[in-house]
Design a protein around this motif. Structure first.
Motif, short mmCIF file in Angstrom:
data_model
loop_
_atom_site.label_atom_id
_atom_site.label_comp_id
_atom_site.label_asym_id
_atom_site.label_seq_id
_atom_site.Cartn_x
_atom_site.Cartn_y
_atom_site.Cartn_z
N GLY A 320 -4.67 1.42 3.68
CA GLY A 320 -3.46 1.99 3.09
C GLY A 320 -2.28 2.07 4.04
N GLN A 321 -2.41 1.44 5.21
CA GLN A 321 -1.33 1.46 6.20
C GLN A 321 -0.42 0.25 6.02
N PRO A 322 0.89 0.40 6.29
CA PRO A 322 1.81 -0.75 6.16
C PRO A 322 1.39 -1.89 7.07
N ARG A 323 1.58 -3.10 6.60
CA ARG A 323 1.23 -4.27 7.41
C ARG A 323 2.33 -5.32 7.29
N SER A 324 2.39 -6.19 8.28
CA SER A 324 3.32 -7.32 8.25
C SER A 324 2.66 -8.47 7.51
N LEU A 325 3.48 -9.24 6.84
CA LEU A 325 2.96 -10.37 6.07
C LEU A 325 3.31 -11.69 6.77
N PRO A 326 2.43 -12.69 6.65
CA PRO A 326 2.59 -13.93 7.42
C PRO A 326 3.58 -14.91 6.78
#
Length: 381
Positions: A320-326
């Motif tokens: 549920g933590q924000p993540r960067s997208l590729p």
């Protein structure tokens, strides 16, 4: 200047299409940071029923449309007293009420042969008691304000049906018989003020959790005879309404090949976003043309296309933590067209953008789209 009631991503893409033809635009939406409002020449920040705001919209715009089906139909009717409005308030009101919508489809089926699923309207306890046994198991849907899988419940027995109806507050509902589905598809048509109708290719759709996930449009996606039936039925539905504007009709295809009409949206549709990159005229170009009274010509698809819907879930990891997208790796794939809607906050289930792939063949476009899905962590298809 052209006006649009609603400031979501559909309005944003309408604004871009209108501006490409040299039109100024004005958006009415309560959100000061709405996707369409951010790119329009003018934004009227107000409730859709605000009488002063509606008068201002009519004073600025020479013609007005809408970008979502739950805009108050009475607001469209009020605007129509002052300016040309398409689609008409009556068509939108029918699309907002599943009971009226099903009745419209049933009338059209007498000509087209494409009927809705067997159903019953439930508005009272007496209606609930009178539901035929043959409709169970079924899907109970609220007659109003249901979209993207909301306001729906699967029911297998009379007890489950009664419990689900009461959980929904005893509001007007439709119970549809559960049918053996093979796939889903949709057709988008544009009908002009003179009654001329043009149709986009039939889109093959995959839904997950009631929300569109993947749309495929290429020569191998559907049998030609099915395509012809779906397009003809959609044209008939639009003509019966004397519709003006862009209309999307969604269908079920059963395991035996039977085509069943499901619902309609009186606006451009998520399943038609691929047209921006894969056709010489997009659904938004057609929306501008119908609103402005410009000529309608038959759109041509020049590339095979697959569209992936990008929901806010992608912006979070398993914890549920924000993540960067590729995005760098995704945009390195051939034929990738990324459209992000400018929404300021990612939320689960919220449509944040879409990713369309184009290619010369179905095999190539599917391979690139599947690779993108893998990179993004989307389920395969």
């Amino acid at each position: 200047m052209l006006g649009v009631l609603g400031g979501g991503q559909l309005g944003r893409m309408f604004v871009h299409a209108a501006q490409a033809l040299g039109y100024d635009t004005v958006v009415l939406d309560p959100d000061p940071a709405s996707p369409a409002g951010l790119v329009s020449h003018h934004l009227i920040q107000a409730d859709y029923r605000d009488p002063d705001a509606l008068r201002e919209l009519a004073a600025r715009a020479l013609a007005i449309t809408t970008e979502f089906e739950n805009v108050p139909a009475d607001a469209l009717a009020e605007l129509a007293r002052l300016r040309p409005v398409s689609p008409a308030a009556e068509a939108v009101a029918i699309a907002q009420d599943r009971i009226r919508e099903k009745a419209h489809f049933a009338r059209c089926a007498a000509r087209s042969g494409v009927a809705p699923a067997p159903y019953a309207a439930i508005e009272t306890e007496a209606d609930l008691a009178a539901v035929p046994d043959a409709l169970l198991p079924g899907i109970l849907k609220t007659a109003r304000l249901g979209y993207d899988g909301k306001g729906q419940a699967r029911v297998a027995s009379r007890e489950e049906l009664a419990a689900a109806w009461r959980r929904m507050g005893g509001v007007a509902c439709v119970l549809e018989q559960l049918l053996p589905l093979a796939l889903e598809c949709s057709v988008i048509v544009a009908r002009g003020q003179d009654g001329q109708v043009v149709s986009l290719p039939v889109q093959r759709n995959l839904h997950r959790g009631g929300i569109l996930a993947v749309t495929e449009v290429h020569e191998q996606n559907l049998p030609p005879a099915l395509v012809q039936r779906a397009q003809a039925a959609t044209v008939d539905i639009a003509n019966e309404l004397r519709y003006v504007g862009v209309l999307c009709v969604e269908y079920f295809v059963l395991e035996d090949g039977t085509l069943v009409v499901n619902e309609m949206a009186p606006r451009p549709h998520n399943s038609g976003h691929y047209t921006v990159d894969a056709c010489d005229l997009s659904q938004f170009d057609l929306q501008v043309r119908t609103l402005a009274g410009l000529p309608l010509v038959q759109p041509r698809q020049h590339s095979a296309a697959v569209m992936l819907n990008l929901l806010g879930d992608l912006w979070f990891d398993a914890a549920g933590q924000p993540r960067s997208l590729p995005w760098t790796e995704v945009l390195a794939l051939p034929g990738a067209h990324l459209h992000l809607y400018g929404k300021t906050e990612a939320r689960h289930g919220r449509k944040m953008g879409h990713l369309t792939f184009t290619a010369a063949s179905a095999g190539e476009v599917r391979a690139n789209a599947l690779r993108a899905a893998e990179l993004l962590g989307l389920e395969s298809f």
